[in-house]
Structure formats: structure tokens, C-alpha cells
Design a protein around this motif. Structure first.
Motif, PDB file in Angstrom:
ATOM      1  N   ASN A   1     -45.952 -46.304 -68.388  1.00  0.00           N
ATOM      2  CA  ASN A   1     -44.681 -46.468 -67.848  1.00  0.00           C
ATOM      3  C   ASN A   1     -44.444 -44.767 -67.387  1.00  0.00           C
ATOM      4  OD1 ASN A   1     -44.270 -44.466 -70.093  1.00  0.00           O
ATOM      5  ND2 ASN A   1     -43.335 -46.178 -71.520  1.00  0.00           N
TER       6      ASN A   1
ATOM      7  N   THR B   1     -43.391 -42.077 -68.445  1.00  0.00           N
ATOM      8  CA  THR B   1     -43.960 -40.889 -69.177  1.00  0.00           C
ATOM      9  C   THR B   1     -45.491 -40.956 -69.211  1.00  0.00           C
ATOM     10  OG1 THR B   1     -43.967 -41.943 -71.348  1.00  0.00           O
ATOM     11  CG2 THR B   1     -41.883 -41.143 -70.540  1.00  0.00           C
ATOM     12  N   GLY B   2     -46.235 -41.880 -68.912  1.00  0.00           N
ATOM     13  CA  GLY B   2     -47.779 -42.007 -68.876  1.00  0.00           C
ATOM     14  C   GLY B   2     -48.404 -43.000 -69.302  1.00  0.00           C
ATOM     15  N   CYS B   3     -49.572 -43.086 -69.538  1.00  0.00           N
ATOM     16  CA  CYS B   3     -50.425 -44.344 -69.987  1.00  0.00           C
ATOM     17  C   CYS B   3     -51.063 -44.208 -71.542  1.00  0.00           C
ATOM     18  CB  CYS B   3     -51.583 -44.497 -69.020  1.00  0.00           C
ATOM     19  SG  CYS B   3     -51.057 -44.645 -67.110  1.00  0.00           S
ATOM     20  N   ILE B   4     -51.224 -45.593 -71.918  1.00  0.00           N
ATOM     21  CA  ILE B   4     -52.087 -45.753 -73.102  1.00  0.00           C
ATOM     22  C   ILE B   4     -53.078 -46.445 -73.068  1.00  0.00           C
ATOM     23  CG2 ILE B   4     -51.769 -46.401 -75.427  1.00  0.00           C
ATOM     24  CD1 ILE B   4     -48.702 -45.767 -75.577  1.00  0.00           C
TER      25      ILE B   4
ATOM     26  N   HIS C   1     -53.405 -41.596 -75.605  1.00  0.00           N
ATOM     27  CA  HIS C   1     -52.344 -41.082 -74.463  1.00  0.00           C
ATOM     28  C   HIS C   1     -52.971 -40.430 -73.249  1.00  0.00           C
ATOM     29  CE1 HIS C   1     -48.628 -42.257 -76.606  1.00  0.00           C
ATOM     30  NE2 HIS C   1     -49.489 -42.431 -77.535  1.00  0.00           N
TER      31      HIS C   1
HETATM   32  C1  LIG Z   1     -43.399 -45.086 -72.873  1.00  0.00           C
HETATM   33  O1  LIG Z   1     -44.753 -44.385 -73.144  1.00  0.00           O
HETATM   34  C2  LIG Z   1     -44.748 -43.476 -74.190  1.00  0.00           C
HETATM   35  C3  LIG Z   1     -46.016 -42.790 -74.381  1.00  0.00           C
HETATM   36  O2  LIG Z   1     -46.627 -42.658 -73.188  1.00  0.00           O
HETATM   37  C4  LIG Z   1     -44.162 -44.064 -75.505  1.00  0.00           C
HETATM   38  O3  LIG Z   1     -44.109 -43.280 -76.391  1.00  0.00           O
HETATM   39  C5  LIG Z   1     -42.907 -44.834 -75.242  1.00  0.00           C
HETATM   40  O4  LIG Z   1     -42.780 -45.869 -76.152  1.00  0.00           O
HETATM   41  C6  LIG Z   1     -43.053 -45.755 -74.000  1.00  0.00           C
HETATM   42  N1  LIG Z   1     -41.897 -46.577 -73.785  1.00  0.00           N
HETATM   43  C7  LIG Z   1     -41.709 -47.558 -73.299  1.00  0.00           C
HETATM   44  C8  LIG Z   1     -40.529 -48.089 -72.878  1.00  0.00           C
HETATM   45  O5  LIG Z   1     -42.752 -48.422 -73.095  1.00  0.00           O
END
Ligand SMILES: *[C@@H]1O[C@H](CO)[C@@H](O)[C@H](O)[C@H]1NC(C)=O
Ligand SMILES: Cc1cc2nc3c(=O)[nH]c(=O)nc-3n(C[C@H](O)[C@H](O)[C@H](O)COP(=O)(O)OP(=O)(O)OC[C@H]3O[C@@H](n4cnc5c(N)ncnc54)[C@H](O)[C@@H]3O)c2cc1C
Ligand SMILES: *[C@@H]1O[C@H](CO)[C@@H](O)[C@H](O)[C@H]1NC(C)=O
Ligand SMILES: *[C@@H]1O[C@H](CO)[C@@H](O)[C@H](O)[C@H]1NC(C)=O
Length: 585
Positions: free
Chosen positions: A35, A37-40, A55
Motif C-alpha cells: 500500500n 506506506t510500503g509492502c509486506i 515489512h
Molecule cells: C499499509 O501497510 C502498513 C505497513 O506497511 C500497515 O501497517 C497498514 O495497516 C497498511 N494499511 C492498509 C490500509 O492496508
């Protein structure tokens, strides 16, 4: 009790009815999700321990070898840590995770998901060159279309070529080059960091004559990115398989003969049931009648209802400490497996032995991977999106000469109380397979036996398991008494303790790493923990999930009645054992 009985009957009913075709099904979810903020990065089993996810700030999915080179160059130039992951991410240890927390800021993940367009067959020299992201099934189908066969493969087809050879994946064979796929690799290309004037990354091509070849074949993603792999092939052939469900009296004396007699033989051992299943699996000529398929039951698409019921039953048995419930479940599964020949099909169903089919249809399976995404109805039994099966996979690799003693000792432990082994018989018992001596530095230097055993894992790391002492003792017998090596793609952390000392060529691997990746950009805290086999800090409850071997009660769960005690057969083992005498629950 009543509750369990009910669950149990429900379970058997659903298992029977699940043999009817299902339309509602879903394929496994992709392992990387991003998303803003980054990837998992997830493991396909959803099993990444205490900090479940990995992460990463960004991921790149190259489609060509040059894009792959540029990705490595960019990482090298910017001093980023790099890890590679396939579209499957099926490896249990966190090898593909670049780092967490503070470290994750300066890392990048390269996915081979989209690097899978080329499968070049060189019919005249019986070889195939593929992009490392190609899936095993695609490779096999192409090779078979050309009238050729890949001889070795893991039993599970949901792997990429790069991931499979990097972790030493194998099937079973002591014949010719043997059951490990990397021993069929005749050449490979590797993208490694380079100096500025070389463009920060370069592609090197290695073959059997190259001193780096034995380092690169099984390299855990720690030397560079494998871009192309050349595998040797043979003229197409068929296989003829018969399972002999019999007693387990002579496994320890017969296993070598079995491996010598049958090219692809293996043995499934169900200790609580005193049952051994010998797989008579031999090559037969292409003109032999038969168009069978090996659709292994454990890798078939399961009704979600079945997976969740089995899980619920196991949990109920755990909570009630109801060992007999596990035994009944194990018995009914074993009976069912015998009835359907573990999923072998002569045609659409199993009608009788032997089952003969093309190598490509017999060597590996994984039909749950192709569950169409119509709606949620069936999937792989361990799919983390459903509350299905959740288990440990321990895999120990023995030199052939030590294996008989291991079996004898496990039998001693079993004979003390056979019911204690029912938990493993709900899965596949002990799966015994064969691989040949290999030149790979992180492969096996002598002819070896590989044993897999899967068993219940609790949802919460802090929950002790019924008979957990038994599995800890077997684990410590294997890895510490008999010096077995852990399969790189499976196991709990403690299996990797001192792993370096078990490989006589370990320093040669480290030497190759120094040469190819002097800045250690392909290293990370997770892969280092595995490769260097360090014991984690011994916190409370650390032995429950295999993070440590207990030496004090607090490493187990004294509040739940689990204390650190010696093994019953292997006295030097230290295991968490349930005891009512010293505690009141
Ligand atoms: C987006 O990713 C972050 C970590 O990378 C996570 O903490 C967060 O819950 C995620 N948000 C959504 C909307 O998936
Ligand atoms: C249901 C199931 C059954 C299994 N059965 C068997 C079996 O019968 N026999 C057996 O031996 N194993 C078996 N395994 C384990 C499996 O073979 C390994 O997990 C395999 O390595 C997974 O491949 P992958 O493509 O998912 O690799 P990933 O998990 O994506 O990666 C594995 C490792 O390889 C590295 N890597 C991946 N691609 C590259 C590349 N191009 N270059 C450099 N490094 C790379 C990664 O960094 C990581 O370290 C099974 C696993 C499952 C889930
Ligand atoms: C099955 O194995 C047992 C024990 O090795 C042997 O006695 C028996 O003949 C085998 N049965 C078949 C059908 O091969
Ligand atoms: C298969 O072909 C071989 C010759 O290539 C022949 O000797 C054999 O009889 C054939 N077998 C069958 C079952 O047709």
C-alpha cells in the motif's frame, strides 16, 4: 467428550463428501502486498513467527535479465540490502526477508514473479535453460511436450526454479544423479554486485568446471540473484507406482534395499499405527499402457469446511488432552489414504495398482494451487485466510549410515506409549526419502536420507502442545545426537543450531560469498540467523516454538504445567513435558 465425538463425526462426513467435485475454490494469495506506506512479504503458510510479517519499503519485479541486473546495480549503488523472493514464497524460514524495523528502511525486495518468460529446450543436448522465476509445473509441462523428462523434483509443484534449487529441494532417488534438483543443474547465471566501472552489477555464468558452481547451486539467495538455470533432461519416460501398506517391523533394516531396488522409492512411516507404506516407484518405457496422475491428497484442493473441522478437532483434542481423539483421527485418515492410494489416479479415480503415468504427471503435484477464484469454497488445507491446518514441518537429513539407529531410537520412544505419536500420523507420519551425494557446498556430501514430519502448531506461540515433549525429543535426537542437517526451506529455528559445523565445505561457501558479494548486500538478519545457526536469546517460553532448547522451566510454560525435563530415550535431550504432580491447573 461429547463435543469431540460430534466434531469427529462431522469431520468424517465432510471428508467423504469432499471427494465430490467442488466448484467454489480460491487460488493461494500472492505473497507480497503493498500500500502507500510500503509492502509486506508473507509466507504462503502465514508462519513467520513472533513478528509474523516482513515489512519492506519497496519491491521490484523485473521481467528481463537486464532489468534484474539494473535492480541489483541500483541496490548496490545505494547500499541497500537485497533479497529475492519468488511468486510462491513457500519457504518456511524467513530467508527471503531483507530485515525488519530499523533495518528495513534500507532494503529492497526483488520478486521473480514476472521473470518467467523463457523456457529454452536444447533437445540435442538433453537440457533446458529457464528463467529463475519459472514455476516448476510450467517447466515440466514444456519439457514433456518436447518428449523429454526432468528426472528430479520436489513433491510439491508450487515452487519456482530459482527458489527450488536455492534451498536444496528434492524428491526421492538414490539412482544416477539422485533426488535433489540442484544435482541436475548443469549451468546457471547469477547477477552479482560489481564495481562502479562495471556498472554496479554484472551477470556471471557458471558451469560444472567453475569453482564457484558448487557454491551457487544451493545458495539460499545469499550470493546474488540467480537469473537462468540449465537443467539436464532425459528422454521422456513413464513411471509405475504401487503403495504397499504393510507393517513397520523392518524399516531400519530395509530402507537401503528399498532405495536401491526402486528408482523413485520412498517410505511413509506411521509410528502410532505400526504401519509403513513402501512406495514402489519405477521408471517404465513410454509405450507402457497407462495415463495416470499423482494428485497427492495432501496437496489437493480441500473443502474449507474439512480443513477448518480438522483444525477445530485437533484444537479440541489439544485443549482436553484427549490423545485418543488424535488416534482415531489418524486411523481414519490412514484408512482413507489407503483407499484412495494417497491420491494416485489411474484415470479420473483410483481403480487399482500399479498406477502408470507420464513422469510429468507423476513426479510432483499441487492441484490446490489452481483452485479457480470463483468464491470461497475450497483451497490448500493450510491457506492462512481460513482457520485451516497450521503445523510445523521438521525435516532432518541423515547420512545413510546413521539412519537405522535413529529409527531404532524413535521406535523405543514410540513403544513407551504409541498413542503419543498419533499427532504426527494425522499428517503424513514420517516421510522417508533419498538423495545422493552432491558436490554442492550446502548440499549433502554423502548419500543421505531425508525425513519429514509435520505436527500440530498452536495458534499462539505461548500455548504448549499435547505431546510436545515427544516431538522435541525426536527433533533433538535427529539434529544433535545423530548430527542430521536441517532442510534449508523448513524447520524450527533450533534445528539450525551449529549448522555450519555439519557442512565440511561451509567455509568454501563463505569464501565464495566474500568473493561475489563482498559488501554482504545479499545478507540480512533473518538469513544470517539461519545460516550461522545462532541460538536466540533464551526468553520465557522460548522452547515452545523451537526458538531454543530449554534449560530452565521458564523456557517452557510452568504456569500451564510444562516443565523442562530430560528426554525419555535420549537422556541428553531437554524437553518441555506436561506434569500434573508439580502444579495444579
Ligand atoms: C499499509 O501497510 C502498513 C505497513 O506497511 C500497515 O501497517 C497498514 O495497516 C497498511 N494499511 C492498509 C490500509 O492496508
Ligand atoms: C506444501 C509444500 C510441500 C513441499 N514439499 C517439498 C518437497 O517435497 N521437497 C523439498 O525439498 N521441499 C519441499 N517443500 C519446500 C520447497 O521446496 C521450498 O520451500 C522451495 O524452496 C520453495 O520455493 P519458492 O519458489 O517458493 O522459493 P521462495 O520461498 O520464494 O525462496 C526460497 C529461497 O530461495 C531464494 N530465491 C528464490 N528465488 C531466487 C533467485 N532467483 N535467485 C536467488 N535466490 C532465490 C529466496 O531468497 C529464499 O532464500 C515444500 C513446500 C511446501 C509449501
Ligand atoms: C508388502 O511388503 C511386505 C513387507 O516387505 C511384503 O512381505 C509383501 O510381500 C509386500 N506386498 C506386496 C504386494 O508387494
Ligand atoms: C515397447 O517398445 C519396445 C521397443 O521399443 C518393445 O520391445 C516392447 O514390446 C513395447 N512394449 C509394449 C507394451 O508395447
Amino acid at each position: 467428550m461429547a463435543n469431540q465425538r460430534w466434531l469427529f463425526h462431522g469431520l468424517i462426513l465432510t471428508i467423504w463428501s469432499s471427494t465430490f467435485p467442488t466448484i467454489h475454490a480460491m487460488p493461494p494469495m500472492p505473497p507480497v502486498r503493498c500500500n502507500d506506506t510500503g509492502c509486506i512479504l508473507y509466507n504462503s503458510y502465514g508462519v513467520w513467527g513472533d513478528r509474523k510479517d516482513c515489512h519492506v519499503p519497496s519491491i521490484i519485479s523485473p521481467t528481463t535479465e537486464e532489468e534484474l541486473r539494473l535492480a541489483v546495480a541500483n541496490a548496490n549503488k545505494n547500499k541497500l540490502k537485497v533479497k529475492v523472493v519468488s511468486k510462491f514464497s513457500h519457504t518456511i524460514p524467513k530467508l527471503a526477508c531483507p530485515g525488519t524495523g530499523t533495518q528495513s528502511g534500507n532494503s529492497i525486495l526483488i520478486s521473480t514473479e514476472k521473470y518467467d518468460s523463457t523456457i529454452d529446450i536444447h533437445a540435442a543436448r538433453l537440457a533446458v535453460t529457464v528463467d529463475a522465476g519459472v514455476g516448476l509445473r510450467d517447466l515440466i509441462d514444456k519439457v514433456e511436450e518436447a518428449g523429454l523428462s526432468l528426472v528430479a523434483s520436489p513433491y510439491w509443484e508450487g515452487v519456482s526454479v530459482g527458489g527450488m534449487i536455492s534451498t536444496g529441494a528434492h524428491g526421492s532417488s538414490w539412482w544416477d544423479k539422485g533426488g535433489a534438483v540442484h544435482d541436475h543443474v548443469v549451468g546457471l547465471s547469477l547477477v552479482v554486485p560489481a564495481r562502479e566501472f562495471e556498472g554496479y552489477a554484472k551477470i556471471i555464468t557458471l558451469n560444472a568446471q567453475d569453482p564457484l558452481f558448487n557454491a551457487a547451486k544451493v545458495s539460499l539467495g545469499m550470493l546474488g540473484v540467480i537469473s537462468k538455470v540449465t537443467l539436464s533432461l532425459e528422454r521422456g519416460f513413464k513411471r509405475s507406482i504401487t503403495y504397499n501398506f504393510t507393517d513397520d517391523d523392518h524399516i531400519e533394516d530395509d530402507f537401503m534395499d528399498h532405495a536401491k531396488k526402486h528408482e523413485f522409492g520412498d517410505i511413509q512411516w506411521y509410528p502410532s499405527k505400526h504401519t509403513a507404506v513402501y512406495r514402489y516407484d519405477d521408471r517404465v518405457p513410454l509405450n507402457t499402457t497407462g495415463d495416470g496422475v499423482n494428485d497427492f491428497l495432501g496437496f489437493q484442493s480441500n473443502s474449507i469446511l474439512v480443513s477448518t473441522s480438522v483444525r477445530a478437532a485437533e484444537k479440541a483434542f489439544e485443549n482436553e488432552r484427549y490423545v485418543d481423539g488424535k488416534c482415531t483421527l489418524a486411523a481414519s485418515f490412514l484408512g482413507y489414504k489407503k483407499l484412495i492410494a494417497n491420491g494416485l489416479k489411474n484415470n479420473l479415480i483410483f481403480t487399482g495398482y500399479p498406477v502408470v503415468g507420464h513422469q510429468g504427471k507423476m513426479q510432483t503435484s499441487g492441484s490446490c494451487l489452481y483452485s479457480p477464484a470463483i468464491s470461497i469454497g475450497s483451497t490448500c488445507a493450510w491457506d492462512p485466510r481460513i482457520k485451516g491446518l497450521f503445523f510445523y514441518e521438521s525435516t532432518a537429513i541423515f547420512t545413510a549410515t546413521k539412519f537405522g539407529d535413529f529409527i531404532r531410537e524413535v521406535k523405543k520412544l514410540r513403544d513407551l506409549k504409541p498413542e503419543n505419536f498419533c499427532g504426527v500420523d494425522i499428517y503424513n507420519g514420517f516421510l522417508i526419502r533419498f538423495i545422493k551425494a552432491s558436490g554442492a557446498y550446502l548440499g549433502q556430501s554423502s548419500d543421505s536420507i531425508v525425513v519429514d514430519f509435520n505436527y500440530y502448531r498452536a495458534d499462539e506461540a505461548s500455548t504448549p502442545r499435547l505431546n510436545q515433549d515427544v516431538w522435541e525429543e525426536v527433533e533433538q535426537m535427529a539434529f544433535f545426537k545423530h548430527g542430521a542437517k536441517p532442510h534449508w526451506a523448513k524447520n524450527r529455528n533450533l534445528a539450525f543450531l551449529n549448522v555450519q559445523k555439519k557442512y565440511s565445505n561451509f567455509n568454501k561457501f563463505l569464501g565464495a560469498k566474500k568473493q561475489l558479494d563482498p559488501q554482504n548486500i545479499f545478507s540480512g538478519e533473518w538469513s544470517d540467523a539461519i545460516l550461522l545457526g545462532k541460538e536466540a536469546e533464551k526468553g520465557d517460553g522460548c522452547a515452545l516454538e523451537g526458538q531454543c532448547i530449554c534449560s530452565e522451566d521458564r523456557h517452557c510454560s510452568p504456569s500451564k504445567g510444562y516443565f523442562c525435563q530430560p528426554g525419555l530415550v535420549y537422556k541428553e535431550a531437554r524437553v518441555c513435558r506436561y506434569s500434573t504432580s508439580t502444579t495444579s491447573r
